[in-house]
Design a protein around this motif. Structure first.
Motif, PDB file in Angstrom:
ATOM      1  N   SER A   5       0.731  -1.270  -0.037  1.00 13.23           N
ATOM      2  CA  SER A   5       0.001   0.119  -0.114  1.00 13.23           C
ATOM      3  C   SER A   5       0.892   1.333   0.157  1.00 13.23           C
ATOM      4  CB  SER A   5      -0.770  -0.098   1.155  1.00 13.23           C
ATOM      5  OG  SER A   5      -0.301   0.150   2.512  1.00 13.23           O
ATOM      6  N   ALA A  44      -3.379   0.421  -3.158  1.00  8.95           N
ATOM      7  CA  ALA A  44      -2.800  -0.941  -2.747  1.00  8.95           C
ATOM      8  C   ALA A  44      -2.882  -1.700  -3.865  1.00  8.95           C
ATOM      9  CB  ALA A  44      -3.523  -1.560  -1.661  1.00  8.95           C
ATOM     10  N   ALA A  55       1.371  -0.838  -6.986  1.00  4.84           N
ATOM     11  CA  ALA A  55       0.469   0.013  -6.077  1.00  4.84           C
ATOM     12  C   ALA A  55       0.641   1.671  -6.560  1.00  4.84           C
ATOM     13  CB  ALA A  55       0.999  -0.224  -4.630  1.00  4.84           C
TER      14      ALA A  55
END
Length: 489
Positions: free
Chosen positions: A395, A408, A421
């Motif tokens: 994330s 994420a 991400a």
């Protein structure tokens, strides 16, 4: 008062466990000893071996100004080997303590004196200079010790030496002993060992008590805890003792120290006075600031005096003045904001237990100097979860055109997950990673990782790099840096 120096690196120093010098190595050291102005060089012990005699002969053939001596017991066989080597003189070593006379030699005081006198006569008859060294003098009966010296002088000894063979003197007892001997009318030398860490202190006390010569070894090497350290003693005499001096060229002290360390393989402890790597190194911000303003604030001598250079160590205790000086030394000029950022990055790294090397400093500085404060994308937070039982997941919190975005993603590995991400942002989801290269800048598991990548968007290709102790952080920073470059045009 001019103090004479006898160097015994090639004899007592070579008795350091594990040290054995070749004839060529001994000649190299002897040549340096001559260059720095040593008065007397004990080139070895001629009785030891044919190779030892070859070494001594090789040194004698150089025509040095230094007086060249060989160690010798008070035995004609030893002296004959010295004569074979054509040395200028001998360091004639005669045990004088009852422990050595009775337990080691199995003889008497009377026989010992006769042995000593006969050996001196033999040396003088053959034209040798004689320095009579009383072994274990510091544990000898004083009246007997003095009688040995007086007899030796009557038989022609040129100099005498008091040997603290197992280092049991203290500065007070050393001064007292030499003060009681100072009425002797030949030069008196002191030969100390460092078993209690007092060799240099005892040597200085002996000089104040009446000695006019000292024995030492380069870097203080020798059996057990070693001998009097040459460099510490010379600098202490020349800088701390009023009315005392040596003729030593102190500017070359570091050179010979490094040479002896290299040839003998005897490691010099970093905090060793004068020649240790930390002797003129400063990390503390207060110290570095003072040194820059006036070196006398935290240095008793300038490093250049002994052939050294000052260095500011990079670490958590360093201040901005020392950091800026170090950056200038490696050819980097920074503004106030850049200096503060580099300073903060070093502190962060040091707090993690990482030793910050010059290579690390260069990398940190390069990163800061490459920062474009108008970058559209900035990394806020990065969290990665990975293991052999879970799919790598990452994330990220990034700022894009002042908008905070939290995304994420997953990937084949933690780096892949972290980059995926970042790519979830629509504005640069079409950016392709076409090349990825990783280097560990220095050794160790805590080394800086240098990640170099190539990104492509349409027909535009850019290169970027990220450097961090963490490969994932380095990879993400490189990726974001590359995207910023793509978006700049």
């Amino acid at each position: 008062m001019n103090i004479k120096v006898l160097d015994t690196t090639l004899r007592d120093g070579e008795q350091t466990p594990g040290v054995s010098l070749t004839p060529n190595e001994k000649l190299r050291i002897a040549t340096k000893l001559e260059e720095i102005g040593i008065d007397y060089i004990e080139a070895g012990s001629a009785i030891t071996s044919p190779g030892e005699r070859e070494s001594i002969k090789g040194i004698m053939q150089q025509g040095f100004n230094s007086e060249i001596l060989s160690f010798s017991r008070p035995l004609s066989i030893d002296i004959d080997y010295c004569l074979e080597c054509d040395v200028d003189g001998v360091n004639l070593v005669v045990p004088t303590s009852d422990l050595h006379i009775h337990d080691k030699l199995k003889t008497t005081r009377e026989d010992l004196i006769e042995l000593s006198n006969n050996a001196i006569d033999y040396c003088k008859d053959h034209g040798l200079t004689v320095e009579l060294s009383a072994e274990d003098a510091s544990r000898s009966d004083f009246d007997f010790l003095k009688s040995v010296y007086q007899d030796a002088i009557e038989h022609g000894a040129d100099r005498i030496c008091v040997c603290d063979t197992i280092g049991v003197l203290t500065p007070d007892s050393s001064f007292e002993l030499f003060n009681k001997l100072k009425d002797i009318d030949v030069p008196i030398a002191v030969h100390c060992h460092n078993d209690f860490g007092l060799a240099v202190a005892n040597t200085l006390a002996a000089l104040k008590g009446g000695a006019t010569e000292f024995h030492s070894t380069i870097n203080g090497i020798g059996e057990r805890a070693g001998n009097t350290s040459f460099e510490e003693c010379v600098l202490s005499i020349d800088r701390l003792l009023q009315d005392f001096s040596t003729g030593i060229n102190i500017h070359k002290i570091y050179d010979i120290s490094k040479l002896v360390a290299r040839l003998t393989g005897v490691y010099i402890q970093p905090n060793k006075a004068i020649v240790g790597e930390n002797a003129f190194a400063h990390e503390s911000g207060i110290h570095s600031d003072g040194i820059i303003k006036n070196s006398a604030t935290y240095e008793p001598m300038t490093p250049e005096l002994v052939g050294r250079k000052r260095k500011f160590v990079i670490g958590k205790h360093m201040g901005t003045h020392g950091l800026e000086s170090r950056l200038n030394e490696i050819g980097l000029t920074v503004n106030k904001d850049q200096l503060q950022q580099i300073f903060n990055d070093i502190k962060d790294l040091a707090d993690k237990g990482k030793t910050v090397t010059d290579v690390d400093l260069q990398v940190i500085a390069d990163n800061v100097l490459e920062i474009n404060h108008e970058d559209r994308i900035k990394l806020g937070e990065l969290t990665v979860v990975s293991g052999n039982t879970v799919m790598p997941t990452a994330s990220v919190k990034i700022t894009f055109d002042d908008e905070e975005i939290l995304n994420a993603s997953v990937g084949l590995g933690p780096v892949d997950a972290a980059i995926n991400a970042v790519k979830t942002v629509d504005a640069f989801s079409d950016v392709e990673l076409i090349e990825y290269h990783v280097d560990a800048i220095a050794g160790g598991t805590d080394a800086f990782i240098d990640v170099i990548i190539k990104l492509q968007k349409g027909d535009k290709v850019v290169s970027a790099r990220g450097t961090e102790p963490d490969i994932i952080n380095a990879s993400v920073k490189a990726f974001i840096s590359g995207i910023n470059r793509i978006l700049q045009d």
